[in-house]
Design an enzyme around this catalytic site. Structure first.
Site, PDB file in Angstrom:
ATOM      1  N   THR A  42     -14.295  -2.935 -12.991  1.00  0.00           N
ATOM      2  CA  THR A  42     -14.970  -1.972 -12.117  1.00  0.00           C
ATOM      3  C   THR A  42     -15.979  -2.680 -11.223  1.00  0.00           C
ATOM      4  OG1 THR A  42     -14.688  -0.197 -13.726  1.00  0.00           O
ATOM      5  CG2 THR A  42     -16.399   0.098 -12.066  1.00  0.00           C
ATOM      6  N   LYS A  63       0.827  -1.212   0.000  1.00  0.00           N
ATOM      7  CA  LYS A  63       0.000   0.000   0.000  1.00  0.00           C
ATOM      8  C   LYS A  63       0.859   1.259   0.000  1.00  0.00           C
ATOM      9  CE  LYS A  63      -3.300  -2.599  -0.364  1.00  0.00           C
ATOM     10  NZ  LYS A  63      -3.800  -2.768  -1.759  1.00  0.00           N
ATOM     11  N   HIS A  76      -8.721   6.616  -0.343  1.00  0.00           N
ATOM     12  CA  HIS A  76      -8.330   5.203  -0.343  1.00  0.00           C
ATOM     13  C   HIS A  76      -6.825   5.043  -0.134  1.00  0.00           C
ATOM     14  CE1 HIS A  76      -8.154   0.978  -1.564  1.00  0.00           C
ATOM     15  NE2 HIS A  76      -7.171   1.320  -2.376  1.00  0.00           N
ATOM     16  N   TYR A 122      -4.059  -5.413 -16.369  1.00  0.00           N
ATOM     17  CA  TYR A 122      -4.761  -4.579 -17.351  1.00  0.00           C
ATOM     18  C   TYR A 122      -4.027  -3.260 -17.563  1.00  0.00           C
ATOM     19  CZ  TYR A 122      -8.018  -1.425 -19.506  1.00  0.00           C
ATOM     20  OH  TYR A 122      -8.567  -0.501 -20.352  1.00  0.00           O
ATOM     21  N   HIS A 181     -10.138   8.498  -4.578  1.00  0.00           N
ATOM     22  CA  HIS A 181      -8.780   8.022  -4.865  1.00  0.00           C
ATOM     23  C   HIS A 181      -7.818   8.389  -3.730  1.00  0.00           C
ATOM     24  CE1 HIS A 181      -5.245   7.115  -7.444  1.00  0.00           C
ATOM     25  NE2 HIS A 181      -4.705   8.105  -6.753  1.00  0.00           N
TER      26      HIS A 181
END
Length: 290
Positions: A202, A118, A144, A181, A141
């Site tokens: 998503t 993280k 998080h 991806y 964003h």
């Protein structure tokens, strides 16, 4: 004084002395300083980049995403080998084990790697800032990325084992696909025919929050001996993500036939069609397609 005494007693009892000598585990200060530096860079960096051209970081992003694919796969393996496949390990609700049993130490180590990942993932936002992709730096964003490192510092320092196995396993599985991806997308238009599965990403990210929430509530109900305080906090944290992510999801995806991971707010480095393009970005996009 009573509240402070109860908190001190809780910290003293719950602290995991096995991880005291591990990197960044002896004190929360380094992690908090990293998060503070991250937040300062996010807000000040955008102002500074107004005077500069966006950086071309495509090659670096390919390498970065490849590294995170490998790291995420490694963490999935470690969590599986130290919890899911261990005889007698309860997948419904597993108590915290502070012993020096090899499997218990291995699970604590997997939790540490998840915490450390993280910190690495803070680079997602750094790339956004340097590439002037400010439309992608949403509240969700930043929320998080700035909260996960400290949440998992607490997790490793106090409850790095037992029931802590579940959420990082699911998250790491999704991150294998997600960063794969991003890596392929960063390689250019030639990879587009192989990215047909992007629309499912998503949905998977939203589904993981619900899955972890339901699993945590079940573990609280069973109450197998894993500290309830951390589980209650995890329930609140998952609910905050569900609310914020759902709000973004329904505001952004008006045409359900065009769902794409390229517009995921939390972790994407390579979105090819961001919301709110500036005229310069539109011109750049047209030139690239030609």
């Amino acid at each position: 004084m009573v509240l402070y005494s109860n908190f001190s007693e809780f910290v003293t009892i719950r602290i995991d002395h096995r991880v005291s000598g591990w990197l960044l585990m002896s004190s929360p200060v380094p992690t908090l300083l990293i998060i503070t530096a991250y937040l300062v860079f996010v807000f000040q960096g955008q102002k500074m980049m107004k005077q500069h051209q966006p950086w071309d970081l495509r090659s670096l992003i390919v390498v970065y995403n490849f590294f995170l694919v490998i790291l995420s796969a490694f963490m999935v393996y470690e969590f599986m080998m130290s919890s899911w496949t261990v005889p007698g390990f309860s997948l419904a609700c597993q108590r915290m084990d502070y012993s020096y049993d090899p499997n218990s130490i291995r699970l604590a180590g997997a939790c540490w790697w998840f915490y450390f990942s993280k910190l690495i993932e803070l680079m997602d936002t750094v790339f956004f800032v340097l590439r002037k992709k400010n439309s992608q730096i949403s509240f969700l964003h930043v929320y998080h990325h700035s909260t996960m490192p400290f949440l998992w510092w607490l997790g490793v320092r106090f409850v790095g084992g037992g029931e802590a196995y579940f959420s990082p396993t699911i998250n790491s599985m999704i991150h294998v696909l997600m960063y794969l991806y991003y890596m392929l997308s960063a390689m250019g238009p030639s990879m587009q025919p192989y990215l047909w599965w992007k629309k499912y990403m998503t949905r998977l990210q939203l589904a993981q929050f619900w899955l972890v929430l339901c699993k945590t509530v079940c573990a609280i109900y069973i109450n197998c001996g894993y500290p309830l305080e951390y589980q209650y906090f995890l329930v609140f944290y998952m609910m905050s993500h569900i609310v914020l992510f759902s709000n973004f999801y329904f505001k952004t995806y008006q045409d359900k036939g065009k769902l794409s991971v390229e517009e995921t707010p939390s972790d994407n480095n390579n979105r090819s069609k961001p919301i709110g393009l500036s005229p310069q970005e539109i011109n750049d996009s047209v030139r690239q397609r030609k």
